[in-house]
Motif scaffolding. Structure first.
Motif, PDB file in Angstrom:
ATOM      1  N   MET A 382      39.489  -1.812  26.670  1.00 35.61           N
ATOM      2  CA  MET A 382      39.906  -1.515  28.033  1.00 35.61           C
ATOM      3  C   MET A 382      40.390  -0.079  28.095  1.00 35.61           C
ATOM      4  O   MET A 382      41.316   0.306  27.390  1.00 35.61           O
ATOM      5  CB  MET A 382      41.033  -2.454  28.458  1.00 35.61           C
ATOM      6  N   VAL A 383      39.729   0.736  28.913  1.00 32.49           N
ATOM      7  CA  VAL A 383      40.159   2.118  29.133  1.00 32.49           C
ATOM      8  C   VAL A 383      40.793   2.156  30.517  1.00 32.49           C
ATOM      9  O   VAL A 383      40.101   2.072  31.532  1.00 32.49           O
ATOM     10  CB  VAL A 383      38.969   3.102  29.044  1.00 32.49           C
ATOM     11  N   ASN A 384      42.123   2.262  30.547  1.00 32.53           N
ATOM     12  CA  ASN A 384      42.834   2.307  31.824  1.00 32.53           C
ATOM     13  C   ASN A 384      42.746   3.701  32.433  1.00 32.53           C
ATOM     14  O   ASN A 384      42.682   4.704  31.721  1.00 32.53           O
ATOM     15  CB  ASN A 384      44.301   1.929  31.633  1.00 32.53           C
ATOM     16  N   ASN A 385      42.782   3.752  33.758  1.00 33.39           N
ATOM     17  CA  ASN A 385      42.787   5.037  34.490  1.00 33.39           C
ATOM     18  C   ASN A 385      41.693   5.991  34.005  1.00 33.39           C
ATOM     19  O   ASN A 385      41.938   7.182  33.823  1.00 33.39           O
ATOM     20  CB  ASN A 385      44.157   5.731  34.357  1.00 33.39           C
ATOM     21  N   ALA A 386      40.500   5.432  33.789  1.00 35.21           N
ATOM     22  CA  ALA A 386      39.388   6.279  33.325  1.00 35.21           C
ATOM     23  C   ALA A 386      38.994   7.272  34.408  1.00 35.21           C
ATOM     24  O   ALA A 386      38.673   8.422  34.117  1.00 35.21           O
ATOM     25  CB  ALA A 386      38.204   5.412  32.927  1.00 35.21           C
ATOM     26  N   HIS A 387      39.018   6.811  35.675  1.00 32.02           N
ATOM     27  CA  HIS A 387      38.702   7.691  36.810  1.00 32.02           C
ATOM     28  C   HIS A 387      39.579   7.302  37.993  1.00 32.02           C
ATOM     29  O   HIS A 387      39.877   6.121  38.182  1.00 32.02           O
ATOM     30  CB  HIS A 387      37.223   7.587  37.197  1.00 32.02           C
ATOM     31  N   SER A 388      39.942   8.291  38.787  1.00 29.19           N
ATOM     32  CA  SER A 388      40.887   8.034  39.880  1.00 29.19           C
ATOM     33  C   SER A 388      40.255   7.309  41.064  1.00 29.19           C
ATOM     34  O   SER A 388      40.925   6.589  41.777  1.00 29.19           O
ATOM     35  CB  SER A 388      41.507   9.353  40.350  1.00 29.19           C
ATOM     36  N   MET A 389      38.948   7.505  41.284  1.00 28.84           N
ATOM     37  CA  MET A 389      38.299   6.851  42.436  1.00 28.84           C
ATOM     38  C   MET A 389      37.250   5.841  41.978  1.00 28.84           C
ATOM     39  O   MET A 389      36.168   5.722  42.555  1.00 28.84           O
ATOM     40  CB  MET A 389      37.663   7.902  43.337  1.00 28.84           C
ATOM     41  N   GLY A 390      37.544   5.117  40.928  1.00 31.37           N
ATOM     42  CA  GLY A 390      36.630   4.105  40.402  1.00 31.37           C
ATOM     43  C   GLY A 390      35.592   4.694  39.469  1.00 31.37           C
ATOM     44  O   GLY A 390      35.189   5.848  39.621  1.00 31.37           O
ATOM     45  N   VAL A 391      35.182   3.903  38.473  1.00 26.29           N
ATOM     46  CA  VAL A 391      34.134   4.334  37.539  1.00 26.29           C
ATOM     47  C   VAL A 391      32.800   3.928  38.159  1.00 26.29           C
ATOM     48  O   VAL A 391      32.593   2.756  38.491  1.00 26.29           O
ATOM     49  CB  VAL A 391      34.310   3.681  36.150  1.00 26.29           C
ATOM     50  N   THR A 392      31.899   4.902  38.347  1.00 25.42           N
ATOM     51  CA  THR A 392      30.656   4.623  39.077  1.00 25.42           C
ATOM     52  C   THR A 392      29.411   4.643  38.195  1.00 25.42           C
ATOM     53  O   THR A 392      28.359   4.157  38.585  1.00 25.42           O
ATOM     54  CB  THR A 392      30.483   5.647  40.215  1.00 25.42           C
ATOM     55  N   ALA A 393      29.508   5.248  37.004  1.00 22.46           N
ATOM     56  CA  ALA A 393      28.346   5.307  36.102  1.00 22.46           C
ATOM     57  C   ALA A 393      28.842   5.346  34.662  1.00 22.46           C
ATOM     58  O   ALA A 393      29.956   5.798  34.388  1.00 22.46           O
ATOM     59  CB  ALA A 393      27.509   6.543  36.398  1.00 22.46           C
ATOM     60  N   ILE A 394      27.992   4.860  33.749  1.00 29.21           N
ATOM     61  CA  ILE A 394      28.420   4.784  32.340  1.00 29.21           C
ATOM     62  C   ILE A 394      27.219   4.885  31.412  1.00 29.21           C
ATOM     63  O   ILE A 394      26.107   4.474  31.770  1.00 29.21           O
ATOM     64  CB  ILE A 394      29.200   3.459  32.125  1.00 29.21           C
ATOM     65  N   ALA A 395      27.419   5.477  30.255  1.00 32.75           N
ATOM     66  CA  ALA A 395      26.383   5.543  29.212  1.00 32.75           C
ATOM     67  C   ALA A 395      27.066   5.589  27.861  1.00 32.75           C
ATOM     68  O   ALA A 395      28.209   6.055  27.734  1.00 32.75           O
ATOM     69  CB  ALA A 395      25.500   6.771  29.414  1.00 32.75           C
ATOM     70  N   ILE A 396      26.371   5.108  26.835  1.00 38.60           N
ATOM     71  CA  ILE A 396      26.932   5.032  25.481  1.00 38.60           C
ATOM     72  C   ILE A 396      26.024   5.776  24.524  1.00 38.60           C
ATOM     73  O   ILE A 396      24.791   5.676  24.617  1.00 38.60           O
ATOM     74  CB  ILE A 396      27.073   3.548  25.037  1.00 38.60           C
ATOM     75  N   THR A 397      26.611   6.524  23.607  1.00 37.99           N
ATOM     76  CA  THR A 397      25.808   7.269  22.627  1.00 37.99           C
ATOM     77  C   THR A 397      25.114   6.300  21.668  1.00 37.99           C
ATOM     78  O   THR A 397      25.529   5.150  21.525  1.00 37.99           O
ATOM     79  CB  THR A 397      26.692   8.242  21.817  1.00 37.99           C
ATOM     80  N   LYS A 398      24.053   6.790  21.002  1.00 35.37           N
ATOM     81  CA  LYS A 398      23.258   5.933  20.106  1.00 35.37           C
ATOM     82  C   LYS A 398      24.105   5.380  18.950  1.00 35.37           C
ATOM     83  O   LYS A 398      23.892   4.269  18.487  1.00 35.37           O
ATOM     84  CB  LYS A 398      22.089   6.739  19.504  1.00 35.37           C
ATOM     85  N   ASP A 399      25.088   6.181  18.462  1.00 37.19           N
ATOM     86  CA  ASP A 399      25.914   5.694  17.346  1.00 37.19           C
ATOM     87  C   ASP A 399      27.081   4.815  17.833  1.00 37.19           C
ATOM     88  O   ASP A 399      27.932   4.416  17.041  1.00 37.19           O
ATOM     89  CB  ASP A 399      26.443   6.867  16.512  1.00 37.19           C
TER      90      ASP A 399
END
Length: 592
Positions: A382-399
């Motif tokens: 859980m990452v709290n307060n990741a963005h102030s106006m909601g998290v709208t997009a996400i991606a993860i590195t290959k590793d």
């Protein structure tokens, strides 16, 4: 939802489409024809005809379509009602179809099924405020039907010689009720009215007088939404609080009851009623056997717009979708729900699997990033307060060691993920509107972000600076790297598919992607030869990458397409839409 008299098919609506599902093989036929959401569906006594009505916009006429079941085609399309068709009913001899308009219309019309013409019509209630909500034909005559609604219960007789229908009000004394559903007894002596206040009124069909009201003590919470009479005379009652109840015919006393998920919207009998089906507001379908009265879930779906979909890396067996407050993992081949992860009162905006498949990482409107295990749905990050106006997009590195997230305020943030903690590595501020899509290069050293501010930015993930920027007069919705990673393709609200050079951000090619609506989803095959798009025109389109020509079009969605994904072995395409639909397509194989 209605069961077909052949006992082998279930019929229900999804957005503008009618789905005919085989109970034996699970095969689905889709009937296209409506221009807006279907509001009601019914089937004739022999099963020869289906009829469906739709909603439309204020001031426009709403269509009623009569379908030929065996041909799966349109028998007739008729129009008289304004804005909405509230209810439909076939006469037992299949000569007539009864249609009822919504609150802007409130007329009842009798149609000749064979000639496809209206015979007669009349206002459905005597008072302006008394909106009619349901109609039902008698079981043994084509000339008598019942209508009911807000403060009105009427028995109608059809006078064919004079092309008229004559109504007589049923007397209920001081009792004032809003009736949602009507069920007429097999021998046409009585009819039952289910009300919003949770009781059932029993009327004598001949005398038009109120016979009894019940249950006296335990009323149905949130009203009676659906009723069906069994051969025994007992009633199956579905209520708004999701309880299906078997009631005795004499005093409506509860004999058996089962709690389901979501308020009951429909109850339908298979054959004589030894088996019956129940549909709920939570988009669940249940099968019951009369004897043991136990529920069995036969189909589930999202009950609100599906926003995103994702396949695990290198696998096509499973996929995940997110909608409203839940994430669901599905078995691709069986179209069966394997896992549901709920976060009440929140909205999930995007999902992605880690490369090793150990986590589903999700972006939420409360500004948090949440990671779940795909097997159990347990929260592990859980990452709290990741963005102030909601998290709208996400991606993860290959590793799987870093997450790149985008927010509604336009910031791009990079997070380092450790076993039991996380740290913020960098904040990159260039976008001025929400970030809608993020893709990471295979070497994890670069990523591209698409935003509603009309910019796509290619970022250096080592130095955390901007490498390149492409600008267009559009709200970018989606972006993809070509597998060779020297080009990106973008699309958005201008309906154009644009190819760009990664090295210097120059435009290479512009394709006309759609005639209407934004392009919201795009995905490229691993070999880079084809890509798929979907958007506001409700079509799934497959394109050749090199020559930019459209090779295949998929028609099936009745709502705006929100995302499209191709599995790694090019076997399936999954597309999701704003009407709650998740469609699985066979990827077209090249002819050898």
């Amino acid at each position: 939802m209605v069961a077909h008299p052949d006992r082998e098919h279930l019929i229900y609506c999804l957005g503008c489409n009618i789905i005919i599902k085989s109970l034996l093989t699970n095969k689905q036929d889709i009937l296209y024809g409506h221009t807006n959401n279907v509001s009601c569906v019914t089937v004739s006594k022999s099963g020869r005809y289906l009829a469906s009505g739709q909603v439309t916009f204020m001031g426009f006429k709403a269509d009623v379509i009569i379908w030929d079941f065996s041909k799966k085609g349109i028998h007739a399309r008729v129009q008289l009602h304004k804005a909405k068709v509230e209810a439909l009913a076939f006469s037992p001899g299949e000569k007539y179809l009864l249609t009822l308009g919504g609150q802007d219309d409130n007329n009842v019309v009798v149609w000749n099924v064979e000639t496809k013409e209206a015979i007669c019509g009349s206002p459905a209630s005597a008072i302006r405020s008394g909106q009619c909500l349901t109609v039902q034909f008698c079981n043994n005559t084509d000339d008598v039907f019942v209508s009911a609604g807000n403060g009105t219960v009427r028995v109608w007789e059809l006078d064919l010689a004079n092309r008229k229908i004559r109504a007589s009000e049923c007397q209920s004394g001081q009792l004032k009720r809003i009736v949602k559903c009507v069920e007429i007894s097999q021998d046409d002596t009585y009819f039952y009215c289910g009300t919003t206040s949770g009781d059932i009124l029993k009327f004598n069909l001949k005398t038009r007088l109120l016979n009894s009201v019940g249950p006296v003590k335990q009323k149905f919470i949130k009203g009676v939404n659906a009723m069906k009479e069994l051969i025994t005379g007992d009633l199956l009652v579905g209520s708004g609080d999701g309880i299906i109840t078997l009631c005795s015919k004499s005093n409506f006393k509860t004999l058996k009851r089962v709690q389901l998920e979501g308020g009951v919207t429909s109850v339908t009998l298979r054959g004589e009623g030894q088996q019956f089906f129940v549909g709920t507001e939570a988009s669940q379908m249940y099968r019951f056997n009369y004897v043991d009265f136990k529920e069995e879930v036969i189909a589930t779906s999202h009950s609100s717009a599906v926003v995103d979909a994702a396949f695990p890396h290198g696998s096509s067996e499973l996929f995940a979708t997110c909608s409203g407050s839940d994430i669901r993992v599905w078995h691709t081949e069986l179209s069966k729900e394997m896992l549901r992860i709920s976060v009440p009162n929140m909205t999930c905006n995007a999902i992605s699997f880690t490369t090793d498949g150990t986590s589903i990482i999700s972006a939420w409107n409360d500004g948090k990033i949440r990671g779940f295990t795909p097997e159990t749905g347990k929260l592990k990050l859980m990452v709290n307060n990741a963005h102030s106006m909601g998290v709208t997009a996400i991606a993860i590195t290959k590793d799987s060691s870093r997450i790149v997230s985008g927010g509604g305020e336009g910031q791009v943030r990079v997070w380092k993920i450790l076993t039991d903690s996380h740290t913020l590595l960098e904040i990159m501020k260039e976008h001025t509107a929400s970030v809608n899509c993020i893709k990471i290069k295979s070497n994890d050293k670069e990523c591209v972000t698409a935003s509603s501010d009309g910019a796509c930015i290619i970022w250096d993930l080592v130095r955390f600076v901007r490498n390149q920027m492409v600008l267009a007069n559009t709200l970018f919705k989606t972006v993809c790297y070509h597998p060779d990673e020297y080009q990106i393709i973008t699309s958005g609200t201008d309906r154009k598919i644009a190819y760009w050079e990664v090295y210097d951000g120059s435009a290479i090619r512009m394709l006309e992607g759609a005639l209407s609506g934004a392009i919201n989803g795009m995905h490229i095959t691993l070999d880079g030869k084809h890509f798929v798009t979907g958007g506001g025109d409700k079509l799934v389109k497959l394109w050749g990458y090199d020559n930019g020509d459209m090779t295949h079009v998929g028609i099936g969605h009745s709502g705006c397409i929100t995302s499209v994904k191709i599995c790694s072995n090019n076997k399936y395409i999954i597309s999701t839409s704003s009407d709650g639909g998740v469609l699985r397509w066979r990827y077209p194989q090249p002819a050898h």
